[in-house]
Motif scaffolding. Structure first.
Motif, short mmCIF file in Angstrom:
data_model
loop_
_atom_site.label_atom_id
_atom_site.label_comp_id
_atom_site.label_asym_id
_atom_site.label_seq_id
_atom_site.Cartn_x
_atom_site.Cartn_y
_atom_site.Cartn_z
N UNK A 131 0.91 -1.33 -0.27
CA UNK A 131 0.26 0.11 -0.03
C UNK A 131 0.83 1.45 0.32
N UNK A 132 0.47 2.45 -0.95
CA UNK A 132 1.34 3.94 -0.67
C UNK A 132 0.31 4.10 -0.73
N UNK A 133 1.30 5.24 0.23
CA UNK A 133 1.33 7.05 0.65
C UNK A 133 1.90 7.73 0.24
N UNK A 134 1.37 9.01 -0.46
CA UNK A 134 1.62 9.98 -1.05
C UNK A 134 1.49 11.18 0.26
N UNK A 135 2.16 11.89 -0.06
CA UNK A 135 2.18 13.66 0.96
C UNK A 135 2.78 14.38 0.09
N UNK A 136 1.63 15.75 0.06
CA UNK A 136 2.11 17.14 -0.58
C UNK A 136 2.99 17.74 -0.01
N UNK A 137 3.55 18.01 1.33
CA UNK A 137 4.66 18.54 2.17
C UNK A 137 5.61 18.27 2.46
N UNK A 138 6.27 18.69 2.91
CA UNK A 138 7.19 18.33 4.27
C UNK A 138 6.82 18.40 5.54
N UNK A 139 7.43 16.80 5.83
CA UNK A 139 6.96 15.95 6.95
C UNK A 139 8.12 15.20 7.34
N UNK A 140 8.33 15.05 8.45
CA UNK A 140 8.84 14.46 9.28
C UNK A 140 8.60 12.82 10.10
N UNK A 141 7.02 12.96 10.26
CA UNK A 141 7.01 11.93 10.86
C UNK A 141 5.73 11.49 9.71
N UNK A 142 5.35 10.21 10.28
CA UNK A 142 3.98 9.22 9.20
C UNK A 142 3.47 8.72 10.09
#
Lengths: 111, 113
Positions: free
Chosen positions: A21-32
Motif C-alpha cells: 500500500x502506498x501513501x504519498x503526501x504533499x509537503x515536508x514532513x518528518x513524521x508519518x
C-alpha cells in the motif's frame, strides 16, 4: 494544501500473497503514522516513522518512509485473513499541530 | 497501559439538539484533539487544544462546535445545534507533547435523527 493520498483504496487479495500500500503526501514532513481500523472500531497504531529511510516491521507488516520522495509504503508479506481491515496513513506536517489522514485502504484477504 | 476513554460509546440525538461528547485523555498528556469520521470515509481533524485554549481548528469546526476542559481530567466536545450531517464517529486523542504520537479513544458514534 496539505494532502495525503493512499492507493489503492480497495484491495482484495488471496492469502499467502504479498502486496504494498502506498501513501504519498504533499509537503515536508518528518513524521508519518500507519493505523489499522476494524469495522466500527477505533484506530490502532501500527507504526510511527520518524526519519528518512526509517523501516519498521511487525509480524507480516513492514512500513518504510522516504521523506525526499514524500512516500511511505506498507508492505504485507504472505497475507492472512486476520489482516483484513482498513489501513490509514496519517502525516504530521511540520508547523501544524494536527494529523492529516489518507482516505484509507480497505484490505480484504480471501481465505 | 493507560488509554484515552470516551463516553458515551453511542449517542442518539434529535436534530437541533445540543450534544456533549466526553473524553478522558491519558493523565500526563498535555495536548488534546478531536477528529471525526463519517461512515466509510476518512478521519478528519477538527480541533487541537493545549494550555486551555484551541491551538488549531479545521474549517469543519465552525461556530456550532466548542471544546472545553472543565476540570483536570475531562475534555469535551459540544455541538450546539446538531444537523443530520453531524452523524459520524467522533474520536478523541491525546499526546504527551506537540507533534508526539497521538493516542486515540474508542470513539463515540453520534447518530442524528
Amino acid at each position: 494544501e496539505l494532502k495525503v493520498e493512499q492507493n489503492p483504496l480497495f484491495l482484495s487479495m488471496q492469502e499467502g500473497k504479498n502486496y504494498t500500500i502506498y501513501c504519498n503526501y504533499s509537503t515536508t514532513s518528518d513524521r508519518l503514522y500507519w493505523y489499522r481500523q476494524d469495522p466500527g472500531k477505533s484506530l490502532e497504531s501500527l507504526f510511527v516513522l520518524l526519519s528518512n529511510g526509517a523501516v519498521k516491521q511487525e509480524g507480516r507488516l513492514m512500513a518504510s518512509l522516504d521523506t525526499k520522495a514524500r512516500l511511505s509504503t506498507l508492505h504485507i508479506t504472505a497475507a492472512v485473513h486476520d489482516l483484513s481491515a482498513t489501513y490509514f496513513c496519517a502525516v504530521d506536517f511540520i508547523r501544524d499541530d494536527k494529523i492529516i489522514f489518507g482516505k484509507g485502504t480497505r484490505l480484504h484477504i480471501l481465505p | 497501559e493507560p488509554e484515552v476513554t470516551q463516553t458515551p460509546s453511542h449517542q442518539v440525538t434529535q436534530m437541533g439538539q445540543e450534544v456533549i461528547l466526553r473524553c478522558v485523555p491519558i493523565s500526563n498528556h498535555l495536548y488534546f484533539y478531536w477528529y471525526r469520521q463519517i461512515l466509510g470515509q476518512k478521519v478528519e481533524f477538527l480541533v487541537s487544544f493545549y494550555n486551555n485554549e484551541i491551538s488549531e481548528k479545521s474549517e469543519i469546526f465552525d461556530d456550532q462546535f466548542s471544546v472545553e476542559r472543565p476540570d483536570g481530567s475531562n475534555f469535551t466536545l459540544k455541538i450546539r445545534s446538531t444537523k443530520l450531517e453531524d452523524s459520524a464517529m467522533y474520536f478523541c486523542a491525546s499526546s504527551v507533547g506537540a507533534r508526539q504520537p497521538q493516542h486515540f479513544g474508542d470513539g463515540t458514534r453520534l447518530s442524528i435523527l
